[in-house]
Design an enzyme around this catalytic site. Sequence first.
Site, PDB file in Angstrom:
ATOM      1  N   GLY A 241      66.044  49.431  36.536  1.00  0.00           N
ATOM      2  CA  GLY A 241      65.743  49.038  35.164  1.00  0.00           C
ATOM      3  C   GLY A 241      66.027  50.176  34.207  1.00  0.00           C
ATOM      4  O   GLY A 241      66.789  51.095  34.519  1.00  0.00           O
ATOM      5  N   SER A 242      65.404  50.143  33.057  1.00  0.00           N
ATOM      6  CA  SER A 242      65.662  51.142  32.028  1.00  0.00           C
ATOM      7  C   SER A 242      65.088  52.502  32.410  1.00  0.00           C
ATOM      8  O   SER A 242      64.129  52.600  33.182  1.00  0.00           O
ATOM      9  CB  SER A 242      65.051  50.691  30.696  1.00  0.00           C
ATOM     10  N   THR A 243      65.669  53.544  31.846  1.00  0.00           N
ATOM     11  CA  THR A 243      65.164  54.895  32.087  1.00  0.00           C
ATOM     12  C   THR A 243      63.740  55.043  31.566  1.00  0.00           C
ATOM     13  O   THR A 243      62.898  55.686  32.208  1.00  0.00           O
ATOM     14  CB  THR A 243      66.092  55.923  31.416  1.00  0.00           C
ATOM     15  N   LYS A 244      63.452  54.448  30.423  1.00  0.00           N
ATOM     16  CA  LYS A 244      62.111  54.533  29.839  1.00  0.00           C
ATOM     17  C   LYS A 244      61.054  54.027  30.810  1.00  0.00           C
ATOM     18  O   LYS A 244      60.021  54.675  31.023  1.00  0.00           O
ATOM     19  CB  LYS A 244      62.066  53.725  28.536  1.00  0.00           C
ATOM     20  N   VAL A 245      61.308  52.879  31.421  1.00  0.00           N
ATOM     21  CA  VAL A 245      60.349  52.319  32.377  1.00  0.00           C
ATOM     22  C   VAL A 245      60.396  53.089  33.691  1.00  0.00           C
ATOM     23  O   VAL A 245      59.369  53.279  34.347  1.00  0.00           O
ATOM     24  CB  VAL A 245      60.618  50.815  32.600  1.00  0.00           C
ATOM     25  N   GLY A 246      61.576  53.552  34.088  1.00  0.00           N
ATOM     26  CA  GLY A 246      61.698  54.333  35.315  1.00  0.00           C
ATOM     27  C   GLY A 246      60.827  55.573  35.299  1.00  0.00           C
ATOM     28  O   GLY A 246      60.218  55.939  36.318  1.00  0.00           O
ATOM     29  N   GLU A 263      66.898  53.502  39.974  1.00  0.00           N
ATOM     30  CA  GLU A 263      68.258  53.287  39.470  1.00  0.00           C
ATOM     31  C   GLU A 263      68.089  52.846  38.029  1.00  0.00           C
ATOM     32  O   GLU A 263      67.679  51.719  37.762  1.00  0.00           O
ATOM     33  CB  GLU A 263      68.986  52.247  40.322  1.00  0.00           C
ATOM     34  N   CYS A 297      74.302  48.452  34.174  1.00  0.00           N
ATOM     35  CA  CYS A 297      73.885  49.852  34.034  1.00  0.00           C
ATOM     36  C   CYS A 297      75.069  50.807  34.033  1.00  0.00           C
ATOM     37  O   CYS A 297      75.026  51.865  33.406  1.00  0.00           O
ATOM     38  CB  CYS A 297      72.901  50.220  35.141  1.00  0.00           C
TER      39      CYS A 297
END
EC number: 1.2.1.-
Length: 496
Positions: A241-246, A263, A297
Amino acid sequence: MSEDLFVSINFPNGKSVKQPIGLYINGEWHKSAETWETVDPSIEEVIAKVYLAGEKEIDYAVKSAKEAFKTWKKVPGSEKGELLMKLAELTEKHADTLAAIEAMDSGKPLVSNARGDVDGTIALLRYCAGWADKIYGQVIPTGPEKLAYAKRTPIGVCGQIVPWNYPLNMAGWKIAPALAAGNCIIIKSAETTPLSLLYFATLVEEAGFPKGVVNIISGLGTVAGSYMAKHPGIDKIAFTGSTKVGVIVQQLAASNLKAVTLECGGKSPFLVFEDADLDQAVKWAALGIMYNSGQICTSNSRIYVQDSVYDKFIELFKKHVIQDYIVGMPFDDNTVVGPVVNKTQYNRIKNYIEQGKKEGAKLVLGDEPLPLKQGYFISPTIFADCSENMTIVKEEIFGPVVAISKFKTEDEAIEKANNTTYGLAAMCFTKDLERAHRVSDELEAGMVFINSTENSDIQAPFGGIKMSGIGNELGSNGIEMYTQIKAVHINFNNKL
Protein backbone atom coordinates in the site's frame (compact mmCIF):
# COMPACT_ATOMS: atom_id res chain seq x y z
CA MET A 1 -23.93 -22.54 5.07
CA SER A 2 -26.20 -19.53 5.63
CA GLU A 3 -27.68 -18.20 2.39
CA ASP A 4 -27.58 -14.61 3.66
CA LEU A 5 -23.79 -14.81 3.60
CA PHE A 6 -23.98 -14.86 -0.21
CA VAL A 7 -25.60 -12.50 -2.71
CA SER A 8 -26.25 -12.76 -6.43
CA ILE A 9 -24.34 -10.29 -8.60
CA ASN A 10 -25.20 -9.67 -12.24
CA PHE A 11 -22.43 -8.56 -14.60
CA PRO A 12 -22.87 -6.24 -17.61
CA ASN A 13 -21.95 -9.15 -19.90
CA GLY A 14 -25.10 -11.01 -18.89
CA LYS A 15 -23.42 -13.48 -16.54
CA SER A 16 -23.89 -13.69 -12.78
CA VAL A 17 -22.18 -15.07 -9.70
CA LYS A 18 -23.09 -16.20 -6.20
CA GLN A 19 -20.81 -13.85 -4.29
CA PRO A 20 -19.74 -14.50 -0.68
CA ILE A 21 -19.91 -11.44 1.60
CA GLY A 22 -18.96 -12.95 4.97
CA LEU A 23 -15.72 -13.52 6.84
CA TYR A 24 -13.94 -16.79 6.07
CA ILE A 25 -12.44 -17.87 9.40
CA ASN A 26 -11.50 -21.38 10.50
CA GLY A 27 -13.02 -22.91 7.39
CA GLU A 28 -16.46 -21.35 7.90
CA TRP A 29 -18.33 -18.21 6.86
CA HIS A 30 -19.25 -15.71 9.55
CA LYS A 31 -21.18 -12.48 9.99
CA SER A 32 -20.12 -9.49 12.05
CA ALA A 33 -21.73 -6.39 13.53
CA GLU A 34 -20.47 -4.02 10.81
CA THR A 35 -20.87 -3.93 7.03
CA TRP A 36 -19.32 -1.94 4.19
CA GLU A 37 -20.69 -1.01 0.78
CA THR A 38 -18.43 -1.79 -2.14
CA VAL A 39 -19.10 0.38 -5.20
CA ASP A 40 -18.75 -0.14 -8.96
CA PRO A 41 -16.48 2.80 -9.93
CA SER A 42 -17.72 2.83 -13.52
CA ILE A 43 -21.34 3.65 -12.60
CA GLU A 44 -21.00 4.80 -8.95
CA GLU A 45 -23.51 2.21 -7.71
CA VAL A 46 -23.32 -0.19 -4.77
CA ILE A 47 -22.53 -3.77 -5.77
CA ALA A 48 -22.90 -5.43 -2.37
CA LYS A 49 -22.43 -5.00 1.36
CA VAL A 50 -19.70 -7.12 2.94
CA TYR A 51 -19.18 -7.96 6.60
CA LEU A 52 -16.23 -6.25 8.27
CA ALA A 53 -13.88 -7.86 10.75
CA GLY A 54 -13.29 -6.11 14.05
CA GLU A 55 -11.03 -7.01 16.95
CA LYS A 56 -13.24 -9.92 18.07
CA GLU A 57 -13.19 -11.56 14.63
CA ILE A 58 -9.44 -11.07 14.25
CA ASP A 59 -8.82 -12.58 17.68
CA TYR A 60 -10.80 -15.63 16.58
CA ALA A 61 -8.87 -15.84 13.30
CA VAL A 62 -5.54 -15.67 15.17
CA LYS A 63 -6.65 -18.36 17.61
CA SER A 64 -7.77 -20.59 14.71
CA ALA A 65 -4.54 -20.03 12.78
CA LYS A 66 -2.37 -20.78 15.81
CA GLU A 67 -4.19 -24.03 16.42
CA ALA A 68 -3.96 -25.02 12.75
CA PHE A 69 -0.24 -24.19 12.66
CA LYS A 70 0.52 -26.98 15.13
CA THR A 71 -0.25 -29.57 12.46
CA TRP A 72 0.16 -27.57 9.22
CA LYS A 73 3.86 -26.94 9.85
CA LYS A 74 4.40 -30.70 9.98
CA VAL A 75 2.65 -31.44 6.68
CA PRO A 76 5.25 -32.57 4.11
CA GLY A 77 6.17 -29.97 1.52
CA SER A 78 5.01 -32.23 -1.28
CA GLU A 79 1.49 -32.31 0.20
CA LYS A 80 1.44 -28.53 0.61
CA GLY A 81 2.50 -28.28 -3.02
CA GLU A 82 -0.34 -30.55 -4.10
CA LEU A 83 -2.88 -28.34 -2.31
CA LEU A 84 -1.46 -25.21 -3.93
CA MET A 85 -1.55 -26.92 -7.32
CA LYS A 86 -5.18 -27.87 -6.72
CA LEU A 87 -5.93 -24.25 -5.81
CA ALA A 88 -4.25 -23.13 -9.05
CA GLU A 89 -6.44 -25.52 -11.05
CA LEU A 90 -9.60 -24.22 -9.38
CA THR A 91 -8.53 -20.62 -9.92
CA GLU A 92 -8.02 -21.40 -13.61
CA LYS A 93 -11.44 -23.04 -13.77
CA HIS A 94 -13.05 -19.93 -12.26
CA ALA A 95 -10.79 -17.40 -14.01
CA ASP A 96 -13.53 -15.74 -16.07
CA THR A 97 -15.68 -15.24 -12.98
CA LEU A 98 -12.80 -13.85 -10.92
CA ALA A 99 -11.86 -11.47 -13.74
CA ALA A 100 -15.45 -10.25 -14.03
CA ILE A 101 -15.62 -9.64 -10.28
CA GLU A 102 -12.38 -7.63 -10.44
CA ALA A 103 -13.62 -5.62 -13.42
CA MET A 104 -16.82 -4.66 -11.64
CA ASP A 105 -15.35 -4.07 -8.18
CA SER A 106 -12.17 -2.20 -9.15
CA GLY A 107 -12.95 -0.82 -12.61
CA LYS A 108 -10.21 -2.78 -14.38
CA PRO A 109 -10.88 -3.36 -18.09
CA LEU A 110 -11.94 -7.00 -18.33
CA VAL A 111 -10.13 -7.93 -21.54
CA SER A 112 -6.95 -5.85 -21.41
CA ASN A 113 -6.32 -6.08 -17.68
CA ALA A 114 -8.44 -8.11 -15.26
CA ARG A 115 -8.05 -11.50 -16.95
CA GLY A 116 -4.28 -11.05 -17.08
CA ASP A 117 -4.22 -10.40 -13.35
CA VAL A 118 -5.99 -13.69 -12.69
CA ASP A 119 -3.64 -15.56 -15.03
CA GLY A 120 -0.70 -14.12 -13.10
CA THR A 121 -2.17 -15.40 -9.86
CA ILE A 122 -2.55 -18.89 -11.32
CA ALA A 123 1.07 -18.90 -12.49
CA LEU A 124 2.33 -17.83 -9.07
CA LEU A 125 0.32 -20.50 -7.26
CA ARG A 126 1.95 -23.12 -9.49
CA TYR A 127 5.39 -21.60 -9.05
CA CYS A 128 5.13 -21.65 -5.25
CA ALA A 129 3.64 -25.15 -5.32
CA GLY A 130 6.91 -26.26 -6.87
CA TRP A 131 8.89 -24.60 -4.09
CA ALA A 132 6.99 -26.22 -1.22
CA ASP A 133 9.29 -29.28 -1.01
CA LYS A 134 12.48 -27.42 -1.96
CA ILE A 135 13.00 -25.08 0.99
CA TYR A 136 16.49 -26.16 1.94
CA GLY A 137 18.83 -25.28 4.78
CA GLN A 138 22.57 -25.87 4.87
CA VAL A 139 25.14 -28.00 6.64
CA ILE A 140 27.99 -25.98 8.12
CA PRO A 141 31.48 -27.54 8.37
CA THR A 142 32.70 -27.15 11.97
CA GLY A 143 35.19 -29.96 12.53
CA PRO A 144 35.06 -33.69 13.40
CA GLU A 145 33.67 -33.30 16.93
CA LYS A 146 30.57 -31.37 16.02
CA LEU A 147 27.89 -30.98 13.38
CA ALA A 148 26.04 -27.74 12.77
CA TYR A 149 23.25 -27.17 10.35
CA ALA A 150 20.77 -24.39 9.65
CA LYS A 151 17.20 -25.06 8.62
CA ARG A 152 14.50 -22.76 7.34
CA THR A 153 11.32 -23.04 9.38
CA PRO A 154 7.93 -21.34 8.94
CA ILE A 155 7.40 -18.14 10.91
CA GLY A 156 3.96 -19.04 12.23
CA VAL A 157 0.82 -16.93 11.90
CA CYS A 158 1.20 -14.30 9.18
CA GLY A 159 -1.04 -11.27 8.79
CA GLN A 160 -1.33 -9.97 5.24
CA ILE A 161 -2.85 -6.71 4.04
CA VAL A 162 -3.71 -6.34 0.36
CA PRO A 163 -4.08 -3.11 -1.70
CA TRP A 164 -7.03 -2.16 -3.88
CA ASN A 165 -5.14 -1.76 -7.16
CA TYR A 166 -4.46 -5.50 -7.60
CA PRO A 167 -6.90 -7.19 -5.19
CA LEU A 168 -6.42 -10.83 -6.21
CA ASN A 169 -2.96 -10.63 -7.75
CA MET A 170 -1.35 -9.04 -4.69
CA ALA A 171 -3.20 -11.51 -2.48
CA GLY A 172 -1.63 -14.32 -4.48
CA TRP A 173 1.82 -12.80 -3.99
CA LYS A 174 1.30 -13.19 -0.25
CA ILE A 175 -0.84 -16.31 0.09
CA ALA A 176 1.17 -18.66 -2.13
CA PRO A 177 4.68 -18.23 -0.64
CA ALA A 178 3.36 -18.13 2.92
CA LEU A 179 1.54 -21.44 2.54
CA ALA A 180 4.38 -23.07 0.62
CA ALA A 181 6.71 -22.21 3.49
CA GLY A 182 4.34 -23.78 6.02
CA ASN A 183 2.70 -20.74 7.60
CA CYS A 184 -0.94 -20.09 8.44
CA ILE A 185 -2.41 -16.80 7.28
CA ILE A 186 -4.97 -14.12 8.01
CA ILE A 187 -5.33 -11.97 4.92
CA LYS A 188 -7.33 -8.75 4.74
CA SER A 189 -8.54 -7.26 1.48
CA ALA A 190 -8.69 -3.52 0.87
CA GLU A 191 -12.12 -2.31 1.95
CA THR A 192 -12.57 -0.70 -1.48
CA THR A 193 -12.20 -3.97 -3.42
CA PRO A 194 -13.07 -6.99 -1.26
CA LEU A 195 -15.07 -9.19 -3.61
CA SER A 196 -12.54 -11.21 -5.66
CA LEU A 197 -10.62 -12.32 -2.58
CA LEU A 198 -13.83 -13.42 -0.86
CA TYR A 199 -14.75 -15.48 -3.92
CA PHE A 200 -11.23 -16.92 -3.89
CA ALA A 201 -11.95 -18.17 -0.35
CA THR A 202 -14.55 -20.55 -1.79
CA LEU A 203 -11.80 -22.06 -3.95
CA VAL A 204 -9.49 -22.39 -0.93
CA GLU A 205 -12.25 -24.34 0.78
CA GLU A 206 -12.88 -26.53 -2.27
CA ALA A 207 -9.16 -27.24 -2.64
CA GLY A 208 -9.19 -28.87 0.79
CA PHE A 209 -6.93 -26.71 2.93
CA PRO A 210 -7.32 -27.62 6.62
CA LYS A 211 -9.48 -25.36 8.75
CA GLY A 212 -7.65 -22.35 10.13
CA VAL A 213 -4.74 -22.47 7.69
CA VAL A 214 -6.23 -19.77 5.44
CA ASN A 215 -8.44 -17.06 6.92
CA ILE A 216 -9.78 -14.38 4.57
CA ILE A 217 -11.43 -11.24 5.92
CA SER A 218 -12.69 -7.86 4.84
CA GLY A 219 -12.02 -4.92 7.12
CA LEU A 220 -11.18 -1.26 7.40
CA GLY A 221 -7.50 -0.44 7.40
CA THR A 222 -7.88 1.85 10.39
CA VAL A 223 -9.58 -0.90 12.40
CA ALA A 224 -8.72 -4.40 11.17
CA GLY A 225 -5.42 -3.47 9.53
CA SER A 226 -4.13 -1.62 12.57
CA TYR A 227 -5.20 -4.38 14.92
CA MET A 228 -3.48 -7.03 12.81
CA ALA A 229 -0.25 -5.02 12.67
CA LYS A 230 -0.01 -4.77 16.46
CA HIS A 231 -1.59 -8.11 17.39
CA PRO A 232 0.74 -10.06 19.71
CA GLY A 233 -0.44 -13.37 18.26
CA ILE A 234 0.60 -12.50 14.71
CA ASP A 235 4.24 -13.32 14.01
CA LYS A 236 4.69 -11.50 10.69
CA ILE A 237 2.88 -8.75 8.84
CA ALA A 238 3.10 -8.27 5.07
CA PHE A 239 1.66 -5.04 3.70
CA THR A 240 1.26 -3.56 0.24
CA GLY A 241 0.00 0.00 0.00
CA SER A 242 1.01 3.62 0.42
CA THR A 243 4.22 4.67 2.12
CA LYS A 244 2.23 6.74 4.61
CA VAL A 245 0.32 3.69 5.82
CA GLY A 246 3.39 1.45 5.55
CA VAL A 247 5.18 3.62 8.12
CA ILE A 248 2.23 3.21 10.49
CA VAL A 249 2.20 -0.57 9.97
CA GLN A 250 5.90 -0.78 10.82
CA GLN A 251 5.43 1.31 13.95
CA LEU A 252 2.56 -0.86 15.15
CA ALA A 253 4.41 -4.08 14.31
CA ALA A 254 7.27 -3.00 16.57
CA SER A 255 5.05 -3.70 19.59
CA ASN A 256 6.03 -7.38 19.49
CA LEU A 257 8.97 -7.15 17.06
CA LYS A 258 7.10 -9.15 14.43
CA ALA A 259 8.72 -9.69 11.07
CA VAL A 260 7.68 -7.09 8.50
CA THR A 261 7.54 -6.98 4.71
CA LEU A 262 6.48 -3.67 3.19
CA GLU A 263 5.85 -2.90 -0.48
CA CYS A 264 4.98 0.78 -0.59
CA GLY A 265 4.84 3.74 -2.93
CA GLY A 266 6.98 4.75 -5.86
CA LYS A 267 7.81 7.57 -8.24
CA SER A 268 9.67 5.56 -10.84
CA PRO A 269 11.93 7.40 -13.31
CA PHE A 270 12.01 6.39 -16.98
CA LEU A 271 15.22 7.49 -18.74
CA VAL A 272 15.30 7.80 -22.53
CA PHE A 273 18.75 8.32 -24.03
CA GLU A 274 19.27 9.69 -27.54
CA ASP A 275 20.40 6.31 -28.89
CA ALA A 276 17.23 4.55 -27.71
CA ASP A 277 14.68 2.94 -30.02
CA LEU A 278 12.15 5.77 -29.69
CA ASP A 279 9.18 3.78 -30.97
CA GLN A 280 9.77 1.11 -28.34
CA ALA A 281 10.50 3.67 -25.64
CA VAL A 282 7.18 5.39 -26.39
CA LYS A 283 5.18 2.16 -26.25
CA TRP A 284 6.77 0.94 -23.02
CA ALA A 285 6.48 4.36 -21.38
CA ALA A 286 2.77 4.51 -22.19
CA LEU A 287 2.21 1.01 -20.85
CA GLY A 288 4.08 1.88 -17.68
CA ILE A 289 1.91 4.85 -16.76
CA MET A 290 -1.48 4.35 -18.45
CA TYR A 291 -2.03 0.63 -17.79
CA ASN A 292 -4.42 0.00 -14.88
CA SER A 293 -5.23 3.72 -15.07
CA GLY A 294 -1.81 4.46 -13.63
CA GLN A 295 -2.71 2.75 -10.37
CA ILE A 296 0.53 0.77 -10.10
CA CYS A 297 3.25 1.23 -7.50
CA THR A 298 5.96 0.87 -10.15
CA SER A 299 4.35 3.26 -12.66
CA ASN A 300 6.95 5.29 -14.55
CA SER A 301 5.31 8.57 -13.61
CA ARG A 302 8.51 10.57 -14.25
CA ILE A 303 9.98 10.45 -17.76
CA TYR A 304 13.37 12.02 -18.47
CA VAL A 305 14.33 12.36 -22.15
CA GLN A 306 17.69 13.45 -23.56
CA ASP A 307 17.36 16.93 -25.04
CA SER A 308 18.28 15.93 -28.62
CA VAL A 309 15.23 13.63 -28.92
CA TYR A 310 12.94 15.34 -26.40
CA ASP A 311 10.49 16.99 -28.82
CA LYS A 312 10.29 13.90 -31.05
CA PHE A 313 9.58 11.67 -28.06
CA ILE A 314 6.73 13.87 -26.84
CA GLU A 315 5.20 14.00 -30.32
CA LEU A 316 5.27 10.19 -30.68
CA PHE A 317 4.19 9.60 -27.08
CA LYS A 318 1.11 11.82 -27.37
CA LYS A 319 0.08 10.22 -30.68
CA HIS A 320 0.48 6.70 -29.29
CA VAL A 321 -1.50 7.38 -26.11
CA ILE A 322 -4.37 8.95 -28.08
CA GLN A 323 -4.49 5.99 -30.48
CA ASP A 324 -4.03 3.06 -28.12
CA TYR A 325 -5.19 4.07 -24.63
CA ILE A 326 -8.94 4.21 -25.06
CA VAL A 327 -11.00 5.25 -22.04
CA GLY A 328 -14.20 3.30 -21.55
CA MET A 329 -16.37 0.96 -19.54
CA PRO A 330 -14.61 -2.05 -17.98
CA PHE A 331 -16.69 -4.66 -19.82
CA ASP A 332 -16.17 -3.04 -23.25
CA ASP A 333 -13.67 -5.16 -25.21
CA ASN A 334 -11.95 -2.06 -26.62
CA THR A 335 -11.32 -0.36 -23.28
CA VAL A 336 -7.72 0.00 -22.13
CA VAL A 337 -8.17 2.72 -19.48
CA GLY A 338 -11.03 2.19 -17.04
CA PRO A 339 -12.13 4.34 -14.12
CA VAL A 340 -9.96 4.94 -11.08
CA VAL A 341 -11.06 3.00 -8.03
CA ASN A 342 -13.22 5.50 -6.12
CA LYS A 343 -14.27 9.11 -5.69
CA THR A 344 -11.49 9.84 -3.21
CA GLN A 345 -8.84 8.81 -5.74
CA TYR A 346 -10.65 10.65 -8.53
CA ASN A 347 -10.64 13.92 -6.60
CA ARG A 348 -7.03 13.41 -5.51
CA ILE A 349 -5.79 12.88 -9.07
CA LYS A 350 -7.82 15.82 -10.37
CA ASN A 351 -6.22 18.02 -7.71
CA TYR A 352 -2.75 16.95 -8.87
CA ILE A 353 -3.64 17.83 -12.46
CA GLU A 354 -4.75 21.29 -11.37
CA GLN A 355 -1.58 21.65 -9.31
CA GLY A 356 0.54 20.75 -12.34
CA LYS A 357 -1.12 23.45 -14.44
CA LYS A 358 -0.88 25.98 -11.63
CA GLU A 359 2.85 25.35 -11.14
CA GLY A 360 3.61 25.90 -14.82
CA ALA A 361 3.90 22.43 -16.34
CA LYS A 362 2.89 22.30 -20.02
CA LEU A 363 -0.31 20.28 -20.50
CA VAL A 364 0.29 18.24 -23.66
CA LEU A 365 -2.71 15.94 -23.35
CA GLY A 366 -5.54 15.32 -20.94
CA ASP A 367 -8.12 16.96 -18.74
CA GLU A 368 -10.62 16.96 -21.62
CA PRO A 369 -14.29 16.25 -20.87
CA LEU A 370 -15.21 12.61 -21.50
CA PRO A 371 -18.45 11.35 -23.07
CA LEU A 372 -19.06 9.11 -20.06
CA LYS A 373 -21.70 10.75 -17.86
CA GLN A 374 -20.90 8.89 -14.65
CA GLY A 375 -18.05 6.96 -13.10
CA TYR A 376 -14.59 7.97 -11.91
CA PHE A 377 -12.94 8.29 -15.32
CA ILE A 378 -9.80 10.34 -15.91
CA SER A 379 -8.35 10.70 -19.40
CA PRO A 380 -4.63 10.00 -19.89
CA THR A 381 -2.77 13.17 -18.96
CA ILE A 382 0.69 14.22 -20.16
CA PHE A 383 2.66 17.13 -18.74
CA ALA A 384 5.92 18.33 -20.33
CA ASP A 385 8.64 20.83 -19.45
CA CYS A 386 8.42 19.86 -15.80
CA SER A 387 10.93 20.97 -13.17
CA GLU A 388 12.16 19.05 -10.15
CA ASN A 389 10.37 21.28 -7.64
CA MET A 390 6.91 20.65 -9.09
CA THR A 391 4.43 18.69 -6.99
CA ILE A 392 3.59 16.34 -9.85
CA VAL A 393 7.28 15.40 -10.10
CA LYS A 394 7.82 14.86 -6.38
CA GLU A 395 4.65 13.15 -5.16
CA GLU A 396 3.04 9.83 -6.07
CA ILE A 397 -0.18 10.58 -7.96
CA PHE A 398 -1.36 7.01 -8.59
CA GLY A 399 -3.30 7.83 -11.72
CA PRO A 400 -2.84 8.13 -15.52
CA VAL A 401 -0.72 11.27 -15.18
CA VAL A 402 2.91 11.60 -16.28
CA ALA A 403 5.50 14.37 -15.90
CA ILE A 404 8.14 14.65 -18.66
CA SER A 405 11.43 16.54 -18.36
CA LYS A 406 14.65 16.74 -20.38
CA PHE A 407 18.30 16.14 -19.54
CA LYS A 408 21.62 16.76 -21.29
CA THR A 409 24.09 14.28 -19.83
CA GLU A 410 24.06 10.82 -18.32
CA ASP A 411 25.11 12.20 -14.94
CA GLU A 412 22.25 14.68 -14.97
CA ALA A 413 19.76 11.93 -15.83
CA ILE A 414 20.96 9.79 -12.92
CA GLU A 415 20.89 12.73 -10.52
CA LYS A 416 17.30 13.58 -11.46
CA ALA A 417 16.20 9.96 -11.36
CA ASN A 418 17.56 9.54 -7.82
CA ASN A 419 16.12 12.85 -6.60
CA THR A 420 13.26 11.21 -4.71
CA THR A 421 12.51 9.59 -1.38
CA TYR A 422 11.20 6.55 -3.23
CA GLY A 423 13.23 3.65 -4.59
CA LEU A 424 10.94 1.00 -6.02
CA ALA A 425 11.71 0.82 -9.75
CA ALA A 426 13.60 2.66 -12.48
CA MET A 427 13.74 2.29 -16.25
CA CYS A 428 16.48 3.00 -18.78
CA PHE A 429 16.17 2.97 -22.58
CA THR A 430 19.41 2.78 -24.54
CA LYS A 431 21.11 0.61 -27.16
CA ASP A 432 24.48 1.08 -25.44
CA LEU A 433 25.13 -2.06 -23.37
CA GLU A 434 27.89 -0.44 -21.33
CA ARG A 435 25.64 2.50 -20.50
CA ALA A 436 22.81 0.16 -19.53
CA HIS A 437 24.97 -1.58 -16.93
CA ARG A 438 26.59 1.64 -15.78
CA VAL A 439 23.29 3.46 -15.27
CA SER A 440 21.58 0.48 -13.63
CA ASP A 441 24.39 0.38 -11.06
CA GLU A 442 23.81 4.04 -10.19
CA LEU A 443 20.01 4.08 -10.08
CA GLU A 444 18.67 3.94 -6.51
CA ALA A 445 15.90 1.39 -6.93
CA GLY A 446 15.07 -2.13 -5.90
CA MET A 447 14.36 -3.01 -9.54
CA VAL A 448 15.79 -1.65 -12.78
CA PHE A 449 14.25 -2.37 -16.17
CA ILE A 450 16.45 -1.97 -19.24
CA ASN A 451 14.43 -1.30 -22.42
CA SER A 452 11.16 -2.34 -20.79
CA THR A 453 8.89 -1.58 -17.86
CA GLU A 454 6.18 -3.33 -15.85
CA ASN A 455 7.36 -6.77 -16.96
CA SER A 456 8.59 -8.16 -13.68
CA ASP A 457 8.71 -11.95 -13.42
CA ILE A 458 7.41 -14.24 -10.71
CA GLN A 459 10.84 -15.92 -10.63
CA ALA A 460 12.67 -12.66 -9.80
CA PRO A 461 12.54 -10.67 -6.55
CA PHE A 462 10.16 -7.70 -6.42
CA GLY A 463 10.73 -4.95 -3.85
CA GLY A 464 11.99 -1.48 -3.16
CA ILE A 465 14.51 0.49 -1.14
CA LYS A 466 14.40 3.88 0.59
CA MET A 467 10.75 4.82 1.36
CA SER A 468 9.41 2.22 -1.06
CA GLY A 469 9.60 -0.71 1.29
CA ILE A 470 11.38 -3.46 3.16
CA GLY A 471 12.00 -6.98 1.87
CA ASN A 472 10.94 -8.73 -1.31
CA GLU A 473 8.10 -10.67 -2.81
CA LEU A 474 8.28 -13.20 -5.68
CA GLY A 475 11.12 -15.50 -6.62
CA SER A 476 13.00 -17.59 -4.08
CA ASN A 477 13.46 -14.43 -2.02
CA GLY A 478 9.70 -14.16 -1.66
CA ILE A 479 9.57 -17.68 -0.22
CA GLU A 480 12.45 -16.99 2.16
CA MET A 481 10.66 -13.93 3.55
CA TYR A 482 8.15 -16.37 5.08
CA THR A 483 10.81 -18.46 6.81
CA GLN A 484 13.19 -18.01 9.71
CA ILE A 485 16.58 -19.60 10.30
CA LYS A 486 17.11 -22.12 13.08
CA ALA A 487 20.69 -23.20 13.77
CA VAL A 488 21.15 -26.70 15.25
CA HIS A 489 24.44 -27.72 16.92
CA ILE A 490 25.12 -31.43 17.53
CA ASN A 491 27.99 -32.40 19.80
CA PHE A 492 29.71 -35.71 18.97
CA ASN A 493 32.77 -36.15 21.19
CA ASN A 494 33.42 -32.86 22.92
CA LYS A 495 33.19 -33.72 26.64
CA LEU A 496 33.68 -31.46 29.64
